[in-house]
Design a protein around this motif. Structure first.
Motif, PDB file in Angstrom:
ATOM      1  N   ARG A  73       0.834  -1.211   0.000  1.00 11.01           N
ATOM      2  CA  ARG A  73       0.000   0.000   0.000  1.00 11.01           C
ATOM      3  C   ARG A  73       0.867   1.259   0.000  1.00 11.01           C
ATOM      4  N   VAL A  74       1.929   1.259   0.790  1.00  5.28           N
ATOM      5  CA  VAL A  74       2.823   2.421   0.828  1.00  5.28           C
ATOM      6  C   VAL A  74       3.423   2.676  -0.550  1.00  5.28           C
ATOM      7  N   ARG A  75       3.888   1.620  -1.196  1.00  3.14           N
ATOM      8  CA  ARG A  75       4.500   1.765  -2.518  1.00  3.14           C
ATOM      9  C   ARG A  75       3.483   2.260  -3.558  1.00  3.14           C
ATOM     10  N   THR A  76       2.247   1.788  -3.456  1.00  3.40           N
ATOM     11  CA  THR A  76       1.217   2.240  -4.383  1.00  3.40           C
ATOM     12  C   THR A  76       0.899   3.713  -4.164  1.00  3.40           C
ATOM     13  N   LEU A  77       0.805   4.136  -2.916  1.00  2.49           N
ATOM     14  CA  LEU A  77       0.563   5.552  -2.622  1.00  2.49           C
ATOM     15  C   LEU A  77       1.706   6.424  -3.140  1.00  2.49           C
ATOM     16  N   LEU A  78       2.928   5.951  -2.993  1.00  3.16           N
ATOM     17  CA  LEU A  78       4.072   6.702  -3.498  1.00  3.16           C
ATOM     18  C   LEU A  78       4.021   6.821  -5.026  1.00  3.16           C
ATOM     19  N   ALA A 128       0.497  12.044  -9.638  1.00  3.86           N
ATOM     20  CA  ALA A 128      -0.304  13.221  -9.301  1.00  3.86           C
ATOM     21  C   ALA A 128       0.487  14.516  -9.388  1.00  3.86           C
ATOM     22  N   SER A 129       1.814  14.443  -9.287  1.00  5.66           N
ATOM     23  CA  SER A 129       2.631  15.664  -9.298  1.00  5.66           C
ATOM     24  C   SER A 129       2.493  16.450 -10.592  1.00  5.66           C
ATOM     25  N   ALA A 130       2.180  15.765 -11.688  1.00  2.22           N
ATOM     26  CA  ALA A 130       2.005  16.453 -12.974  1.00  2.22           C
ATOM     27  C   ALA A 130       0.595  16.993 -13.138  1.00  2.22           C
ATOM     28  N   ILE A 131      -0.285  16.633 -12.212  1.00  2.23           N
ATOM     29  CA  ILE A 131      -1.694  17.018 -12.342  1.00  2.23           C
ATOM     30  C   ILE A 131      -2.094  18.065 -11.313  1.00  2.23           C
ATOM     31  N   SER A 132      -1.724  17.829 -10.058  1.00  3.00           N
ATOM     32  CA  SER A 132      -2.112  18.742  -8.988  1.00  3.00           C
ATOM     33  C   SER A 132      -1.078  18.663  -7.873  1.00  3.00           C
ATOM     34  N   ALA A 133      -0.371  19.760  -7.641  1.00  2.48           N
ATOM     35  CA  ALA A 133       0.672  19.772  -6.611  1.00  2.48           C
ATOM     36  C   ALA A 133       0.078  19.504  -5.233  1.00  2.48           C
ATOM     37  N   SER A 134      -1.062  20.104  -4.926  1.00  6.21           N
ATOM     38  CA  SER A 134      -1.672  19.921  -3.606  1.00  6.21           C
ATOM     39  C   SER A 134      -2.116  18.476  -3.406  1.00  6.21           C
ATOM     40  N   GLU A 135      -2.696  17.867  -4.450  1.00  6.22           N
ATOM     41  CA  GLU A 135      -3.116  16.471  -4.360  1.00  6.22           C
ATOM     42  C   GLU A 135      -1.900  15.553  -4.209  1.00  6.22           C
ATOM     43  N   ALA A 136      -0.817  15.892  -4.910  1.00  9.33           N
ATOM     44  CA  ALA A 136       0.395  15.083  -4.830  1.00  9.33           C
ATOM     45  C   ALA A 136       0.983  15.112  -3.419  1.00  9.33           C
ATOM     46  N   GLU A 183      10.161   3.607  -5.753  1.00 11.15           N
ATOM     47  CA  GLU A 183       8.899   4.350  -5.629  1.00 11.15           C
ATOM     48  C   GLU A 183       9.059   5.554  -4.712  1.00 11.15           C
ATOM     49  N   LEU A 184       9.816   5.390  -3.630  1.00 14.62           N
ATOM     50  CA  LEU A 184      10.018   6.509  -2.709  1.00 14.62           C
ATOM     51  C   LEU A 184      10.836   7.614  -3.368  1.00 14.62           C
ATOM     52  N   TRP A 185      11.906   7.236  -4.051  1.00 15.87           N
ATOM     53  CA  TRP A 185      12.752   8.247  -4.693  1.00 15.87           C
ATOM     54  C   TRP A 185      11.976   9.013  -5.762  1.00 15.87           C
ATOM     55  N   ARG A 186      11.243   8.296  -6.594  1.00 10.87           N
ATOM     56  CA  ARG A 186      10.479   8.948  -7.653  1.00 10.87           C
ATOM     57  C   ARG A 186       9.405   9.866  -7.092  1.00 10.87           C
ATOM     58  N   ALA A 187       8.734   9.413  -6.052  1.00  9.58           N
ATOM     59  CA  ALA A 187       7.650  10.204  -5.484  1.00  9.58           C
ATOM     60  C   ALA A 187       8.161  11.526  -4.929  1.00  9.58           C
ATOM     61  N   GLY A 220       8.812  17.094  -5.198  1.00  8.59           N
ATOM     62  CA  GLY A 220       9.752  18.173  -4.904  1.00  8.59           C
ATOM     63  C   GLY A 220       9.906  19.143  -6.054  1.00  8.59           C
ATOM     64  N   ARG A 221       9.747  18.649  -7.267  1.00  9.56           N
ATOM     65  CA  ARG A 221       9.847  19.515  -8.448  1.00  9.56           C
ATOM     66  C   ARG A 221       8.738  20.559  -8.472  1.00  9.56           C
ATOM     67  N   VAL A 222       7.545  20.203  -8.009  1.00 14.54           N
ATOM     68  CA  VAL A 222       6.406  21.135  -8.077  1.00 14.54           C
ATOM     69  C   VAL A 222       6.128  21.819  -6.752  1.00 14.54           C
ATOM     70  N   ASP A 223       6.594  21.233  -5.642  1.00 19.18           N
ATOM     71  CA  ASP A 223       6.386  21.848  -4.327  1.00 19.18           C
ATOM     72  C   ASP A 223       7.505  21.384  -3.412  1.00 19.18           C
ATOM     73  N   LEU A 224       8.639  22.063  -3.476  1.00 16.65           N
ATOM     74  CA  LEU A 224       9.815  21.649  -2.724  1.00 16.65           C
ATOM     75  C   LEU A 224       9.558  21.670  -1.223  1.00 16.65           C
ATOM     76  N   GLU A 225       8.948  22.761  -0.727  1.00 18.53           N
ATOM     77  CA  GLU A 225       8.715  22.867   0.714  1.00 18.53           C
ATOM     78  C   GLU A 225       7.749  21.793   1.197  1.00 18.53           C
ATOM     79  N   GLY A 226       6.714  21.520   0.393  1.00 21.93           N
ATOM     80  CA  GLY A 226       5.762  20.479   0.781  1.00 21.93           C
ATOM     81  C   GLY A 226       6.417  19.115   0.833  1.00 21.93           C
ATOM     82  N   ALA A 227       7.263  18.823  -0.156  1.00 20.42           N
ATOM     83  CA  ALA A 227       7.946  17.532  -0.192  1.00 20.42           C
ATOM     84  C   ALA A 227       8.936  17.409   0.971  1.00 20.42           C
ATOM     85  N   LEU A 228       9.686  18.480   1.252  1.00 19.36           N
ATOM     86  CA  LEU A 228      10.657  18.435   2.346  1.00 19.36           C
ATOM     87  C   LEU A 228       9.966  18.308   3.693  1.00 19.36           C
TER      88      LEU A 228
END
Length: 550
Positions: free
Chosen positions: A443-448, A454-462, A503-507, A512-520
């Motif tokens: 489940r964790v890997r699927t969410l990632l 989702a990062s290409a569609i909606s930063a907030s959703e991602a 999956e973790l690295w890609r996610a 991070g590309r669309v919302d660095l502070e949110g990802a960090l």
């Protein structure tokens, strides 16, 4: 006077605020570099030496374009540290592979020199035949592992290393790496296979026969073999070369004397038995291919196959029947329904699979095959950009984790077609599906994976999906090394394994590309120290990937 004083004080007190407002805002790259420095400092607190090497190697890779001299120094220090380790539990091979994986894209010459140093004077071609065939020779295993790590970030270098390993052994692990390379660069992968076929002509037949048989799955792939539904199969020229090479190897093996092989080539009785088994399989395979690719030899090969494949072990014979049916497209009426369905799915014939499914009596088997049919149907529709049909097929998949993964693929395809609202609705449906899944590593890997899409569609959703993944990750319980060894599923559910999860690295990289502070911020919430450091590095990757002043 009093009013004037208050005005002066008011101006004085407001100066820090005014000056602060005038300071230039920190750019994402500056923020990423600051985070990178923090990570490098924190690695000194890691007690696990292997984790220390892996995290610092990734950090040095990202640092390279901004401070190559310092990054090079870090790599050298790490290599020295690995060489000096004497702890019995320290995995030197894993450390070297990770270090080289990060160094190759930055400094190929140094990485090559270190790889040759690690390989030493050992010649894999002189290892026992069974070690060569299975790919268990330590140098072959190292080359395959490293090429697998480099496939996505450096396909050319991955291909060079893979070709070198394939010159010794066409192992199952090498075949899987070939499939992944083909998704990145089909022409390059086909070129490596063509070169490997040339080498197999000169290899001992106990090596060449299983090698050419394993490559049949690449040259004549089943529909699910390539991860990307749109990846085209190999062209006719490679197939013709394959058939001619396999025929030549078979003929050469039949002309050899077993007594001479034992006396001069040191074949063991097990080697000879293994060779006879693959003679039968290659002969049967060529017999199935001959009408299309070698018609003048069709009758000869049919006779050969009848003789050589007559006494194959039962399970080997069953797998061979499946391969022959998949390639030829014909299934004997005497075959069981499960074989008929499996062959139909391998060929992408969903209608035939459904007709056979209706005749199955066992409900559990029927249910399992129904899920496989839905998955194959999904891939077929997605390859043709039939999004509505693909979505309907995905909804028939009962496993919520798999269904969520399929939803993510449809959402990405919809976004690429400009159907933004549809892609967002699919993401919502995917998230709802995952809310019902078991709280485990899958489940964790699927969410990632969903967060990546989702990062290409909606930063907030991602970011929200990333947070869902981290919450689920933090709920997992670490298992002891002994438990992980006994149970292969234990590693999937072990939170520590996510330091290696693509999956973790890609996610985190995508978000991070669309919302660095949110990802960090989300990365900092991960409880496991090593996984937290890796996630923070991934979040910064896109902003550190290009050279230039911060």
């Amino acid at each position: 006077m009093r009013v004037t004083g208050l005005l002066i004080l008011g101006v004085f007190w407001s100066l820090p605020v005014i000056l602060l407002a005038q300071e230039p805002a920190e750019s994402p790259r500056q923020r990423a570099l600051r985070e990178l420095e923090g990570i490098l400092a924190e690695t000194d607190n890691l007690a696990d030496k292997l984790a220390y090497v892996k995290v610092r190697a990734r950090a040095a890779n990202l640092l390279w374009l901004h401070d190559p001299d310092r990054a090079r120094t870090i790599f050298r220090e790490l290599w020295k540290l690995v060489d000096e380790q004497t702890e019995a539990l320290f995995d030197r091979e894993a450390a070297r592979t990770d270090l080289l994986k990060n160094l190759f894209p930055r400094d190929r010459n140094t990485a090559r020199a270190l790889l040759e140093k690690a390989l030493g004077g050992h010649k894999s071609e002189e290892a026992p035949y069974r070690a060569q065939i299975a790919g268990t020779d330590h140098n072959v295993r190292r080359l395959v592992r490293l090429s697998s790590e480099l496939v996505e970030q450096d396909p050319a270098m991955a291909a060079a290393l893979l070709e070198r390993s394939l010159s010794v052994s066409v192992s199952p692990a090498a075949l899987l790496t070939l499939f992944r390379l083909r998704e990145q660069d089909p022409s390059l992968a086909d070129y490596i296979v063509a070169r490997t076929l040339e080498v197999l002509r000169m290899r001992p037949t106990v090596i060449a026969l299983p090698g050419v048989y394993v490559l049949a799955d690449y040259v004549f792939p089943s529909m699910p073999s390539f991860g990307n539904p749109g990846t085209r199969p190999p062209d006719i020229s490679l197939r013709v070369q394959y058939v001619s090479t396999a025929y030549e190897i078979l003929q050469r093996s039949l002309a050899e004397s077993e007594s001479t092989l034992q006396r001069e080539e040191r074949y063991t009785e097990k080697d000879l038995h293994f060779r006879r088994v693959y003679q039968g399989q290659v002969a049967a395979l060529l017999s199935a291919l001959a009408p299309r690719y070698l018609p003048e030899r069709a009758q000869e090969l049919k006779t050969r196959a009848a003789t050589l494949a007559a006494d194959l072990p039962p399970e080997t014979a069953r797998l061979l029947r499946f391969t022959l049916a998949r390639i030829s497209g014909s299934v004997r009426e005497s075959e069981d329904l499960e074989m008929v369905i499996s062959v139909a799915l391998a060929r992408g014939d969903v209608d035939k699979a459904r007709r056979a499914l209706e005749k199955l009596e066992d409900e559990n088997t029927k249910k399992a095959f129904a899920q496989s049919i839905a998955n194959v149907e999904f891939r077929a529709h997605l390859a043709k950009s039939n999004l509505a049909e693909a979505l309907m097929a995905a909804r028939r998949v009962e496993d919520p984790n798999l269904r969520g993964s399929l939803y993510a693929q449809v959402a990405r395809a919809a976004h690429r077609k400009g159907e933004v609202n549809l892609s967002r609705m699919i993401l919502i449906e995917a998230r709802a599906a995952l809310s019902t899944s078991e709280p485990n590593g899958v489940r964790v890997r699927t969410l990632l994976s969903l967060a990546s899409e989702a990062s290409a569609i909606s930063a907030s959703e991602a970011v929200q999906l990333l947070w869902d993944a981290v919450s689920a990750l933090n709920a997992l319980k670490a298992m002891s090394g002994a438990d992980a060894t006994r149970d292969s599923l234990a590693k999937i559910n072990d939170p520590r394994s996510f330091s290696e999860a693509t999956e973790l690295w890609r996610a985190f990289s995508s978000v991070g590309r669309v919302d660095l502070e949110g990802a960090l911020w989300t990365a900092h919430q991960i409880r496991d120290e090593v996984v937290r450091l890796v996630a923070r590095l991934a979040a910064c990757q896109e902003w550190l990937a290009e050279a230039g002043e911060p």
